[in-house]
Motif scaffolding. Structure first.
Motif, short mmCIF file in Angstrom:
data_model
loop_
_atom_site.label_atom_id
_atom_site.label_comp_id
_atom_site.label_asym_id
_atom_site.label_seq_id
_atom_site.Cartn_x
_atom_site.Cartn_y
_atom_site.Cartn_z
N GLU B 140 75.59 97.71 61.88
CA GLU B 140 75.38 96.36 61.39
C GLU B 140 74.82 96.37 59.98
O GLU B 140 75.16 95.52 59.16
N ILE B 141 73.96 97.35 59.69
CA ILE B 141 73.45 97.44 58.32
C ILE B 141 74.61 97.61 57.36
O ILE B 141 74.55 97.16 56.22
N ALA B 142 75.66 98.30 57.82
CA ALA B 142 76.79 98.53 56.92
C ALA B 142 77.65 97.29 56.74
O ALA B 142 78.41 97.22 55.79
N VAL C 384 70.37 90.70 62.02
CA VAL C 384 70.94 91.81 61.27
C VAL C 384 69.92 92.92 61.15
O VAL C 384 68.77 92.65 60.80
N PRO C 385 70.31 94.14 61.43
CA PRO C 385 69.33 95.20 61.20
C PRO C 385 69.18 95.44 59.71
O PRO C 385 70.04 95.05 58.95
N PRO C 386 68.16 96.09 59.25
CA PRO C 386 67.05 96.64 60.01
C PRO C 386 65.90 95.66 60.21
O PRO C 386 64.76 96.00 60.00
N LEU C 387 66.25 94.44 60.55
CA LEU C 387 65.20 93.42 60.67
C LEU C 387 64.93 93.10 62.14
O LEU C 387 65.77 93.37 63.00
N GLY C 388 63.77 92.49 62.33
CA GLY C 388 63.33 92.29 63.70
C GLY C 388 64.30 91.51 64.57
O GLY C 388 64.45 91.77 65.75
N GLY C 389 64.97 90.54 63.95
CA GLY C 389 65.85 89.69 64.75
C GLY C 389 66.94 90.45 65.47
O GLY C 389 67.38 90.08 66.56
N PHE C 390 67.38 91.55 64.86
CA PHE C 390 68.46 92.33 65.47
C PHE C 390 68.02 92.94 66.78
O PHE C 390 68.65 92.79 67.82
N VAL C 391 66.92 93.66 66.71
CA VAL C 391 66.43 94.34 67.91
C VAL C 391 66.16 93.32 69.00
O VAL C 391 66.51 93.52 70.17
N LEU C 461 59.08 95.90 59.57
CA LEU C 461 58.46 96.84 60.50
C LEU C 461 58.95 96.61 61.92
O LEU C 461 59.28 97.55 62.63
N ILE C 462 58.98 95.35 62.30
CA ILE C 462 59.43 95.05 63.66
C ILE C 462 60.87 95.51 63.85
O ILE C 462 61.28 95.90 64.93
N GLY C 463 61.62 95.48 62.77
CA GLY C 463 63.02 95.87 62.89
C GLY C 463 63.23 97.36 62.87
O GLY C 463 64.25 97.85 63.33
N THR C 464 62.31 98.09 62.29
CA THR C 464 62.53 99.53 62.19
C THR C 464 61.63 100.32 63.12
O THR C 464 62.11 101.05 63.97
N ILE C 465 60.33 100.13 62.98
CA ILE C 465 59.42 100.88 63.84
C ILE C 465 58.97 99.96 64.95
O ILE C 465 57.87 99.40 64.92
N PHE C 466 59.87 99.81 65.91
CA PHE C 466 59.59 98.76 66.89
C PHE C 466 58.89 99.23 68.14
O PHE C 466 58.57 98.42 68.99
#
Lengths: 516, 505, 481
Positions: B140-142, C384-391, C461-466
């Motif tokens: 998705e990042i892509a 959308v990653p790498p943001l929190g909403g994605f996870v 942070l929430i999106g990456t180091i969750f």
């Protein structure tokens, strides 16, 4: 030194590329430097080929100077080179013609660097076909030769002339010719490509010596068809591809345009060597891999060959463009090659096959010389008169007697005058084909008759008859450089006509081993 | 702890992009140099990884694994094998040449390179991911930076439409695949997203029957499989040059690769069930794409549709379900990636000077742009599958694979008559001739022939950086054509891995 | 015991402090510092609570069964307090809000109510807490007296809120009548043993749902949301959309899973579950589709938050541990995201003087920092990653699939696709379109910058180091299973 002896073929094959790369770094404006460098560069493969010639053992059977390196192991294709008598002759032909063609191109002054580099790359492509003992490598070199030739015709071809396409678009003649050449050849070789893929899948190898053994003894069903049917389809795929290249009637329609619109040297190589690629394909691939199919369809192929001979001659006779006349003459002469192939296919194992095949290979060599010579001479005249129209010439002999003499000589070789090379090869073909393809051979005599007719017509329109006043005082005699080009060819033609044994002996041994 | 080279490759672009955002926007030259530096560094690392991979040992190398969400079995798990190492290298190459080509962008180059690099990170991440969640994360990042890159810096006429269409299509595809993947996560009962563990999960055939099409088709949207290919030509044309290079050169490979990695490797029985469908769709791609390319009048559209056709060949190779077909598909991903990057770079240079891409209006460009002409011709020859170049090296095994596909040991579900696959191969071969004809037509018309009067004096020569990029790409195509052994053994070892999962051969 | 209500006590103290300083600081400019006080105070409260007042084990009912000191309550308390702090920061430079002490006091009071909502274990406590939350919010919504829209918003909010509260109260009383107890946890047993007709309980449950649904903007109780969100001063909208909604969800989750533990199973309770699922589907769909046609960004975000409530509901409806965890995680991510979104809207609205989407044209040239914050916020909303909403979205859908509600996951997925569209359109305005005011840079004041920075970092942070955040959500869910 050892490296050379062990990799002589690779050296011959890639020395033109190396020369071309050297040229890449030379300044583009130094035309003289580039021309000389290219010429010298092309002499290297010639020298190496002569070494090859003298080291070749004419009495041994099988391939010599074999080299094999891993190339595309994933699909069982290796970089496998080797020569026997037939390919040696062709290599020699290529190596001789290329320097002469480059010498003939000294008159080109537009983008000399690109021209010369393309020419050298072209030589590698041609040599590669003759040397390869792996189907895939064969195909690679077969196709890759198309690209330089396309550009040579397209960019340095005849300046005038236009063709109208469907939809009304008008393009320069050379554009039309080069495109037709490329697309026709690629289209025809599509079948070749598919058949090669299929062979690879079925046999698990592309190596020719292996295939000679294993492919012919295959049995069973493949792809839902009996092996014989599969082989028939593959046979025709191969045949069509090579038939277009030779060219065999009715696949010849690209040739008149391509030969006519190409620059002089391009025509020399095109007629001199490239057509032989097709014939070589027949001899090296079609006949050994599909002996039964070749035998079965030999009559049909011979028929096409005869058509080529007859129609080529008729068409040639009817031309008013000198170059086109010579172009059709190629169709005519290559017809004999194919006739010989058909005869050999039909009568494998007999003396006739040997004789016919000898004639075929020799004819390939001879026609290479004479066609190159003829095109060159046409080019010489064009350089001076800027026209190829036979009707515009007339009685030029007194004005340029040396040229005239040379033209007559070369034409006679082309015609097949006894004492010159053309006679020997044509005689052998006819002798070999007569017992097995009597009717066809008889009909081809008609063609032979008209060969004489068109040659004489060409000479007559150009050299004899009342002098065309236009040219008095405006025509320069053939100069030293041009002599340098044609004289070796003439010498070879004479030598082969009087004593063909030096070449024929080598060819004969191989042919006997393969077809006797 | 071994040196985390893969993570560095993955995150360098991102870090560079974020750092770039902190630089003041007016310092354009510093920004460009910094971007180039980051790209060059990443390229070097990817070359190192490529040549550092030991085909003799095979398997996954340069592996790194860290827990990410251990409660749910999500980990940060990366590694290269024979299949993705060439693709990592490809991304490095395209990124580097893309930066070179984008040197002249003067509208907010900082944001441009930042988004481009975020895109690059996403791509790298997907290629090296060995954890399913991670794969989607980076996938998705892509996708999303493409929206901004096309909408802001693209071709004014269609950029907004193209950007939205592309983003929505790709997002829909990835979301469908995600549903399939989540299904896999739950159905495996292993409670982990680790793909290597999931390879052994033994999903039931019933499950695979619905999960495979979702996953494969979802990813194949990005690969440009018919009938979901519509976004691709439009997107290609609207995007700025470097983005087109990325898009066609790398992004579409992402789709094919993910389809292979997630669809085929994790759901092999599903693959065996559904591949005939993919085969026919891929055939349509190959032939239809070529024919459509032939009738385009916009230079870039020709290349866009040609990409659809060539990606079809990749799918074709995968669908043949044979060793040689897989090898060919792997090679074609790399070869086409480099070739299409070259094409778009060349097209971009022509457009920047002539300000038109209409083929009838162009002509004689070779006089002023000889390097562009020659490299474009080389790219064209690759596209035609001319032997001696990488295109032939890639296409030949694909066709062989299709020929032999009927009797391939892993094709256990198909009941085609033995003549069907060869016939399909023959039909697909038509595209070769069609490709040749349109490529020759373009070359002749655009680069040779008469230059229209209005271009006199406008066709300035290209910069040294442009030349470096073009020659670099062309050289790779030639090298790979002459020495297939530079890449084929690597791809083969990766294919071994795949074949093992199908139970043999 | 005290520790259980430590955050609330400290909030009360802070409110008192604000009151005192409001009187002491007479100067208008000085009053702005009340915002710093509030923000700093909330930060301190959070630190102290996390340091000293974390729940340990399951202490059971406290304060006479009124509250439960468990992780569910604690996490939501922290959400509310954090939301209050950030809102205070954003409000500091808003004309009608920042310099009024009453604003901060009302904000804090509402937060106290939310904190109690989160940990209520008793029906009466619940009602008290809800009212304590809502009434200050009614006032806050209508705080900009000069703005007609604000007054209308406040009034509408009041009317709706009052009406739904009363219905909810009636539901509470019915439940008490049926079960004989007001203790949430005893309610389940009481209902089971009460041997009452399922439909009666269902009706009561439905009425209660009205109140909760109002709080979380669930369809069909969402009608107030667009107008109130649009009319209220933007920082208040941010607070409403995040903290208030979170508190509502806390209550919903606790109520649904404590009082009706069989909601995932069969029978009447299962029907309730299916009904909720259908509501969730409608909520998502309605929110997303109507957002497509909005021209005012606050209304757009309002409908978007309705849609997000729908996504969160999926997690609740799944009624499994994974479901609740994913819902709580979503709320955490959503907190940061929506606050950031409304924060940007607040700043831009002030600078440009308009809340129309077209006013955002050329924003990227006026302030690249603001544009980036907006990019991060909107992409997080889109998932959308790498943001929190994605996870958050992935796990909510996963929870639905895991609970065999694949249809709900598919509806969610389709809605996410629709959502992407309008979020990207707004970003297109920001980055692509030009405006005449392009060269006028937008200055961001210190508190705004601080708040946006914290939020953006948080989203990333929430999106990456969750893992750590998931841990909190997990602990919260564990309290119920």
């Amino acid at each position: 030194m050892d490296f050379f002896t062990e990799h002589l073929l690779t050296a011959i094959l890639f020395s033109p590329v190396v020369a071309g790369l050297v040229l890449l770094f030379l300044p583009g404006e130094e035309k003289k430097l580039l021309r000389v460098a290219a010429f010298i560069g092309s002499l290297i493969p010639l020298a190496l080929s002569l070494i090859l010639w003298f080291r070749f053992d004419p009495t041994a059977t099988g391939f010599q100077f074999e080299e094999q390196a891993a190339w595309y192991e994933a699909i069982n294709s290796s970089f496998h080179l080797g020569v026997d008598g037939i390919s040696l002759a062709m290599i020699l032909l290529t190596a001789i013609l290329t320097p002469l063609a480059i010498l003939a191109s000294f008159g080109i002054s537009d983008r000399v660097k690109a021209y010369m580099i393309l020419f050298l790359f072209l030589e590698t492509g041609m040599l590669g076909v003759f040397m390869s003992l792996d189907l895939l490598i064969f195909f690679v070199f077969y196709e890759i030769g198309l690209v330089p030739m396309y550009f040579l015709i397209n960019q340095w071809g005849s300046a005038t002339g236009e063709r109208k396409l469907w939809g009304g678009m008008v393009v320069p003649a050379r554009t039309y010719a080069s495109f037709k050449f490329m697309v026709y050849t690629m289209g025809a070789s599509l079948g070749l490509l598919l058949a090669i893929q299929m062979i690879g899948v079925v046999s698990g190898t592309f190596d020719l010596p292996e295939l000679y053994r294993s492919w012919t003894s295959l049995s069973g069903t493949y792809f839902g068809l009996d092996i014989a049917q599969v082989k028939t389809i593959a046979f025709w795929a191969f045949t069509i591809a090579f038939a277009l290249k030779v060219p065999v009637w009715p696949f010849h329609t690209w040739l008149p345009d391509a030969h006519t619109e190409a620059p002089t040297a391009g025509s020399m190589i095109l007629a001199g060597v490239l057509l032989k690629l097709g014939a070589y394909g027949f001899i090296r691939l079609v006949l050994p891999l599909y002996p039964d199919q070749a035998k079965y369809f030999a009559g049909a192929i011979a028929f096409l060959a005869v058509m080529a001979i007859i129609f080529g001659a008729f068409a040639s006779y009817g031309q008013t463009d000198f170059k086109r006349l010579v172009a059709y003459s190629s169709v005519n002469h290559m017809g004999f090659v194919v006739l010989g192939i058909a005869a050999a296919a039909l009568s494998v194992g007999t003396e006739n096959a040997v004789i016919a095949m000898n004639g075929t290979v020799l004819q390939m060599f001879n026609h290479g010389l004479s066609a190159a010579g003829m095109f060159f001479l046409v080019g010489v005249l064009y350089d001076r008169t800027h026209t190829r129209d036979l009707t515009k010439y007339g009685g030029l002999f007194p004005l340029i007697p040396v040229y005239g003499g040379i033209l007559i000589f070369t034409s006679m070789a082309s015609l097949g005058l006894p004492g010159l090379n053309g006679f020997v090869s044509e005689f052998l073909v006819v002798r070999g084909a007569w017992p097995v393809l009597t009717l066809h051979t008889a009909l081809s005599m008609i063609g032979l008759l008209f060969t004489g007719a068109y040659i004489l017509k060409g000479i007559k329109s150009t050299l004899h008859g009342p002098v065309n006043k236009e040219w008095i005082g405006h025509l320069k005699e053939i100069d030293k450089r041009e002599l340098l080009v044609i004289v070796p060819l003439m010498a070879l033609m004479l030598w082969l006509g009087i004593w063909p044994g030096w070449l024929l002996g080598v060819i004969n041994h191989t042919v006997t081993a393969l077809f006797g | 702890m071994a040196f985390p080279i893969l993570s560095i490759i993955v995150f360098t672009p991102l870090a560079a992009g974020l750092l770039l955002l902190l630089v003041p926007g007016e310092k354009q030259n510093e920004i460009r140099v910094a971007a180039l530096g980051a790209a060059a560094f990443t390229l070097l690392l990817s070359i190192f990884v490529y040549f550092g991979y030991d085909e003799g040992v095979g398997g996954y190398q340069f592996v790194e694994k860290y827990g990410w969400l251990p409660q749910l079995g999500v980990s940060y798990y990366v590694g290269v094998d024979g299949l993705n190492a060439p693709l990592v290298l490809l991304t490095g190459i395209v990124m580097f040449t893309g930066v070179l080509i984008s040197w002249k962008i003067d509208d907010r180059p900082r944001e441009f390179f930042a988004f481009l690099f975020i895109l690059a990170t996403g791509v790298f991440g997907v290629f090296v991911a060995l954890d399913l969640f991670m794969l989607f994360f980076f996938y998705e990042i892509a996708v999303f930076p493409m929206y901004l890159l096309i909408a802001i810096w693209g071709w004014k006429v269609t950029r907004e439409y193209a950007a939205m269409k592309l983003t929505l299509y790709l997002f829909i595809g990835s979301v469908i695949a995600l549903v399939g993947a989540l299904g896999m996560y739950f159905a495996s009962g292993l409670g982990t997203f680790d793909m290597i563990a999931l390879e052994q999960a033994n999903f039931s055939p019933g499950f695979q029957a619905w999960a495979f099409p979702m996953v494969f088709m979802g990813f194949a949207v990005l690969g440009g499989l018919f009938p979901f290919h519509n976004w691709s030509p439009v997107g290609h044309v609207a995007a700025p040059t470097a983005v087109s290079m990325f898009h066609a050169g790398v992004l579409m490979k992402l789709g094919a690769f993910a389809a292979l990695r997630v669809g085929m490797m994790l759901l092999p029985q599903g693959a065996q069930m559904w591949m005939p469908v993919v085969l026919f769709l891929a055939l349509i791609n190959v032939v239809y794409g070529a024919f459509i390319a032939m009738v385009q009048t916009d230079f870039k559209y020709v290349i866009g549709y040609s990409s659809v056709s060539h990606m079809g060949l990749v799918m074709f190779g995968l669908a043949s379900m044979s060793r040689t077909g897989f090898v060919g598909a792997g090679m074609q991903m790399f070869s086409h990636g480099v070739m299409t990057a070259l094409f778009f770079a060349a097209v971009g240079m022509v457009y920047d000077r002539a300000h038109t891409r209409e083929i009838p209006k162009l002509g004689g460009i070779a006089k002023n742009l000889p390097v562009v002409a020659v490299t474009f011709i080389i790219g064209g020859l690759v596209s035609m599958g001319m032997p001696g170049f990488s295109g032939f090296v890639a296409e030949f095994p694909i066709f062989m694979g299709v020929w032999g596909g009927g009797s391939s040991p892993i094709n256990t579900n198909w009941n085609f008559a033995a003549w069907v696959m060869p016939l399909i191969a023959i039909i697909a071969a038509i595209s070769i001739v069609v490709t040749a004809s349109y490529i020759i037509r373009i070359i002749r018309k655009v680069f040779f022939g008469e230059m229209p009067a209005e271009f006199e004096g406008h066709i300035t020569s290209i910069s040294a950086l442009d030349k470096v990029a073009l020659i670099f790409l062309a050289t790779i195509l030639i090298l790979l054509g002459i020495f297939p052994s530079l890449m084929v053994p690597m791809v083969e070892s990766g294919v071994e891995n795949v074949l093992r999962l199908f139970g043999g051969a | 015991m005290i520790l259980a209500v430590l955050p609330e006590l400290l909030l009360l103290v802070l409110a008192g402090l604000v009151l005192v300083f409001d009187m002491l600081w007479k100067d208008e400019a000085a009053k702005r510092n009340l915002g710093w006080l509030t923000a700093g105070g909330t930060l301190l409260i959070l630190l102290v609570s996390w340091g000293a007042a974390r729940p340990v084990g399951d202490p059971g009912p406290l304060w006479g069964g009124m509250i439960r000191h468990d992780w569910l309550g604690f996490v939501f308390k922290s959400i509310a307090i954090f939301g209050a702090g950030i809102t205070a920061l954003f409000a500091m430079d808003t004309e009608s809000l920042g310099k009024k002490g009453e604003f901060y006091i009302l904000l804090l009071t509402s937060t106290i109510g939310m904190a109690f909502m989160a940990s209520s274990a008793d029906l009466i406590m619940l009602f008290l807490a809800i009212e304590t939350t809502s009434i200050p919010l009614y006032v806050l919504a209508g705080f900009s007296k000069a703005d007609d829209k604000s007054t209308e918003a406040g009034f509408k909010y009041l009317l709706f809120g009052a009406m739904t509260s009363s219905v909810m109260l009636y539901g509470f009383s019915l439940l008490y009548g049926f079960a004989g107890t007001t203790d949430l946890y005893a309610l389940a047993q009481g209902l089971a043993s009460g041997a009452l007709a399922g439909p009666a309980v269902a009706v009561a449950g439905l009425m209660v749902l009205v109140g909760f649904g109002f709080k979380v903007s669930m369809v069909p109780f969402h009608f107030w949301t667009p107008d109130v969100y649009e009319g209220s001063p933007t920082p208040v909208t941010g607070f409403l959309s995040t903290a208030s909604k979170a508190a509502g969800f806390a209550v919903l989750i606790r109520f649904m899973l404590a009082a009706f533990p069989g909601v995932g199973g069969s029978g009447m309770e299962a029907t309730l579950g299916i009904m909720l699922a259908v509501f969730a589907a409608f909520t998502m769909t309605l929110g997303n589709t109507i957002a497509l046609v909005q021209n005012n960004i606050k209304r757009l975000l309002a409908y978007s938050s309705i849609a997000h409530a729908g996504y969160i509901l999926i997690g609740v409806v799944a009624a499994t541990k994974l479901g609740v965890t994913s819902a709580v995680f979503y709320l955490i991510a959503y907190l940061f995201t929506n606050l950031a979104a409304f924060g940007v809207v607040s700043i831009v609205g002030r600078a440009v003087g308009s809340d129309e989407v077209t006013a955002y044209s050329g924003l990227s040239r006026r302030s690249s920092g603001l544009s980036l914050a907006m990019l991060v916020a909107f992409l997080s909303l889109a998932g959308v990653p790498p943001l929190g909403g994605f996870v958050a979205k992935v796990w909510v859908f996963a929870a639905a699939m895991n609970a065999n509600m694949i249809w709900l996951a598919i509806v969610g997925v389709l809605n996410a696709i629709v959502g992407v569209y309008y979020y990207l359109i707004v970003l297109k305005y920001v980055y692509l379109y030009r405006s005449d005011d392009e060269d006028k840079a937008i200055k961001i004041s210190r508190p705004d910058a601080l708040a946006l920075g914290i939020l953006t970092l948080g989203i990333l942070l929430i999106g990456t180091i969750f893992a750590p955040w998931w841990g909190f959500a997990d602990a919260a869910a564990a309290a119920l299973f």
